[in-house]
Design a protein around this motif. Structure first.
Motif, PDB file in Angstrom:
ATOM      1  N   ASN A 165      -5.944   9.503  -5.471  1.00  0.00           N
ATOM      2  CA  ASN A 165      -6.407   9.237  -6.792  1.00  0.00           C
ATOM      3  C   ASN A 165      -5.467  10.258  -7.703  1.00  0.00           C
ATOM      4  N   THR A 166      -4.941  11.476  -7.419  1.00  0.00           N
ATOM      5  CA  THR A 166      -4.314  12.313  -8.120  1.00  0.00           C
ATOM      6  C   THR A 166      -2.782  11.861  -8.555  1.00  0.00           C
ATOM      7  N   ILE A 167      -2.397  11.012  -7.221  1.00  0.00           N
ATOM      8  CA  ILE A 167      -1.038  10.503  -7.511  1.00  0.00           C
ATOM      9  C   ILE A 167      -1.074   9.492  -8.430  1.00  0.00           C
ATOM     10  N   LYS A 168      -2.185   8.532  -8.270  1.00  0.00           N
ATOM     11  CA  LYS A 168      -2.333   7.352  -9.149  1.00  0.00           C
ATOM     12  C   LYS A 168      -2.593   7.733 -10.631  1.00  0.00           C
ATOM     13  N   SER A 169      -2.991   9.167 -10.922  1.00  0.00           N
ATOM     14  CA  SER A 169      -3.185   9.431 -12.229  1.00  0.00           C
ATOM     15  C   SER A 169      -2.025   9.757 -13.079  1.00  0.00           C
ATOM     16  N   PHE A 170      -0.771  10.096 -12.550  1.00  0.00           N
ATOM     17  CA  PHE A 170       0.415  10.360 -12.999  1.00  0.00           C
ATOM     18  C   PHE A 170       1.524   9.345 -13.042  1.00  0.00           C
ATOM     19  N   ILE A 171       1.271   8.234 -12.307  1.00  0.00           N
ATOM     20  CA  ILE A 171       2.316   7.323 -12.076  1.00  0.00           C
ATOM     21  C   ILE A 171       1.500   5.891 -12.438  1.00  0.00           C
ATOM     22  N   PRO A 172       1.695   5.446 -13.692  1.00  0.00           N
ATOM     23  CA  PRO A 172       0.982   4.187 -14.013  1.00  0.00           C
ATOM     24  C   PRO A 172       1.538   3.025 -13.642  1.00  0.00           C
ATOM     25  N   GLY A 173       3.016   2.881 -13.344  1.00  0.00           N
ATOM     26  CA  GLY A 173       3.634   1.683 -12.824  1.00  0.00           C
ATOM     27  C   GLY A 173       3.567   1.577 -11.257  1.00  0.00           C
ATOM     28  N   TYR A 174       2.586   2.132 -10.637  1.00  0.00           N
ATOM     29  CA  TYR A 174       2.540   1.957  -9.435  1.00  0.00           C
ATOM     30  C   TYR A 174       1.022   1.866  -8.927  1.00  0.00           C
ATOM     31  N   ASP A 175       0.508   1.183  -7.822  1.00  0.00           N
ATOM     32  CA  ASP A 175      -0.479   0.847  -7.283  1.00  0.00           C
ATOM     33  C   ASP A 175      -0.484   1.987  -5.983  1.00  0.00           C
ATOM     34  N   VAL A 176      -1.795   2.711  -5.717  1.00  0.00           N
ATOM     35  CA  VAL A 176      -1.741   3.605  -4.846  1.00  0.00           C
ATOM     36  C   VAL A 176      -2.963   3.282  -3.600  1.00  0.00           C
ATOM     37  N   TYR A 177      -2.584   3.099  -2.385  1.00  0.00           N
ATOM     38  CA  TYR A 177      -3.589   2.864  -1.422  1.00  0.00           C
ATOM     39  C   TYR A 177      -3.877   4.056  -0.387  1.00  0.00           C
ATOM     40  N   PHE A 178      -4.904   4.065   0.025  1.00  0.00           N
ATOM     41  CA  PHE A 178      -5.296   5.296   0.842  1.00  0.00           C
ATOM     42  C   PHE A 178      -6.639   4.758   1.760  1.00  0.00           C
ATOM     43  N   LEU A 179      -7.245   5.629   2.680  1.00  0.00           N
ATOM     44  CA  LEU A 179      -7.968   5.543   3.598  1.00  0.00           C
ATOM     45  C   LEU A 179      -9.442   4.958   2.927  1.00  0.00           C
ATOM     46  N   ASN A 180      -9.902   5.458   1.798  1.00  0.00           N
ATOM     47  CA  ASN A 180     -11.044   4.966   1.041  1.00  0.00           C
ATOM     48  C   ASN A 180     -10.986   3.275   1.042  1.00  0.00           C
ATOM     49  N   GLY A 181     -10.075   3.068   0.780  1.00  0.00           N
ATOM     50  CA  GLY A 181      -9.971   1.339   0.831  1.00  0.00           C
ATOM     51  C   GLY A 181      -9.570   0.977   1.918  1.00  0.00           C
ATOM     52  N   LYS A 182      -8.586   0.010   2.182  1.00  0.00           N
ATOM     53  CA  LYS A 182      -8.048  -0.353   3.416  1.00  0.00           C
ATOM     54  C   LYS A 182      -6.860   0.235   3.618  1.00  0.00           C
ATOM     55  N   GLU A 183      -6.528   0.515   5.135  1.00  0.00           N
ATOM     56  CA  GLU A 183      -5.310   1.334   5.366  1.00  0.00           C
ATOM     57  C   GLU A 183      -4.178   0.209   5.003  1.00  0.00           C
ATOM     58  N   VAL A 184      -2.818   0.992   4.706  1.00  0.00           N
ATOM     59  CA  VAL A 184      -1.737   0.028   4.566  1.00  0.00           C
ATOM     60  C   VAL A 184      -0.740   0.379   5.749  1.00  0.00           C
ATOM     61  N   GLN A 185      -0.386  -0.953   6.053  1.00  0.00           N
ATOM     62  CA  GLN A 185       0.437  -1.277   7.295  1.00  0.00           C
ATOM     63  C   GLN A 185       1.903  -1.606   6.478  1.00  0.00           C
ATOM     64  N   THR A 186       2.900  -1.109   6.950  1.00  0.00           N
ATOM     65  CA  THR A 186       4.318  -1.393   6.398  1.00  0.00           C
ATOM     66  C   THR A 186       5.397  -1.453   7.501  1.00  0.00           C
ATOM     67  N   GLU A 187       6.558  -1.816   7.206  1.00  0.00           N
ATOM     68  CA  GLU A 187       7.536  -2.244   8.221  1.00  0.00           C
ATOM     69  C   GLU A 187       8.514  -0.853   8.182  1.00  0.00           C
ATOM     70  N   GLY A 188       8.485  -0.193   9.262  1.00  0.00           N
ATOM     71  CA  GLY A 188       9.454   0.946   9.500  1.00  0.00           C
ATOM     72  C   GLY A 188      10.788   0.396  10.177  1.00  0.00           C
ATOM     73  N   GLU A 189      11.882   0.999  10.017  1.00  0.00           N
ATOM     74  CA  GLU A 189      12.848   0.781  10.686  1.00  0.00           C
ATOM     75  C   GLU A 189      13.030   0.402  12.036  1.00  0.00           C
ATOM     76  N   TYR A 190      11.944   1.118  12.939  1.00  0.00           N
ATOM     77  CA  TYR A 190      11.929   0.909  14.243  1.00  0.00           C
ATOM     78  C   TYR A 190      10.522   0.289  14.893  1.00  0.00           C
ATOM     79  N   TYR A 191       9.480   0.500  14.017  1.00  0.00           N
ATOM     80  CA  TYR A 191       8.158   0.088  14.380  1.00  0.00           C
ATOM     81  C   TYR A 191       7.516  -0.251  13.050  1.00  0.00           C
ATOM     82  N   THR A 192       6.343  -0.748  13.111  1.00  0.00           N
ATOM     83  CA  THR A 192       5.326  -1.031  12.255  1.00  0.00           C
ATOM     84  C   THR A 192       4.497   0.090  12.110  1.00  0.00           C
TER      85      THR A 192
END
Length: 257
Positions: A41-68
């Motif tokens: 929430n602190t990050i979200k407060s100073f970067i209005p052009g972005y969405d921020v996801y964290f554990l209080n919602g659903k976890e985020v899964q993304t693709e790394g170079e070697y594994y998800t």
């Protein structure tokens, strides 16, 4: 961003995380939620052009170079498509392309025997994401007195931070421009907890509400800066305060996005 307000927010979040740890134990993800939410929430407060996801919602899964990879805090440009996906018993937000990932550690017990594992996991996690051009930050909160629990769950001794515990983070910080295994941003805080519930009972959580209230009475657990209660040299303390402080951590995130 105002530093006194930042630290008030951090200490409140750590108090809530510590309380969850006391109730749920070290292995429960409940202890992570308040701290992850506050950072997100602190990050979200100073970067209005972005969405921020964290554990209080659903976890985020993304693709790394070697594994998800599951991300503690994920920063995503607004408008990026988010897919809900089942991973085992959980439903996560699957976002193949994220802008930045933040990993968060709150060290509550038995640090020194696990220190190299923590660090090696950090190197691998960071390299996996940065090799895919995902920016990466790491935030770690240490206790100034870290209980070491025996298998019987009693406290064997107290671990106090020394220079060699922090030097590896300093070296990593200094290599951040050269290597994918080094985070773009590092934050490191050392906190004091009073009273220490585990010390009163000389055992490992879980505790009941009644057991916790027996120690704190009608008061509350106080969280404050604990860096001067360590065995760190003045040189290392200065480096932490100059480079890993909370204000700098968030400023650096804003500047690289």
């Amino acid at each position: 961003m105002n530093s006194p307000n930042l630290y008030t927010g951090l200490y409140n979040a750590i108090r809530d995380s510590y309380f969850k740890y006391l109730l749920s134990g070290d292995r429960s993800e409940e202890k992570l939620k308040p701290l992850h939410a506050w950072v997100g929430n602190t990050i979200k407060s100073f970067i209005p052009g972005y969405d921020v996801y964290f554990l209080n919602g659903k976890e985020v899964q993304t693709e790394g170079e070697y594994y998800t990879k599951i991300i503690d805090v994920a920063i995503v440009k607004k408008g990026v498509k988010v897919i809900q996906k089942r991973v085992g018993p959980k439903t996560v937000f699957y976002i193949p392309e994220i802008e930045m990932a933040i990993s968060i550690k709150f060290i509550t017990s038995n640090f020194k025997q696990n220190a190299n594992n923590y660090f090696e996991n950090l190197l691998g996690e960071c390299a996996n994401l940065r090799a895919r051009r995902i920016k990466f930050g790491h935030f770690v909160a240490f206790r100034d007195r870290i209980p070491y629990f025996e298998r019987s769950k009693g406290i064997k001794h107290w671990e106090i931070l020394e220079d060699h515990d922090i030097n590896k983070y300093i070296k990593l910080f200094q290599e951040r421009e050269k290597f994918f295994h080094a985070p773009n941003v590092i934050g490191l805080e050392i906190i004091n907890i009073n009273p220490i519930i585990e010390e009163f009972y000389s055992r490992k959580p879980k505790f009941t509400d009644e057991e916790i209230k027996k120690v704190i009475g009608e008061g509350r657990i106080v969280i404050q800066n604990g860096i001067d209660n360590t065995n760190l040299s003045e040189k290392i303390k200065k480096f932490i305060l100059d480079n890993f402080n909370l204000q700098q951590f968030f400023t650096n995130i804003k500047e690289i996005l």
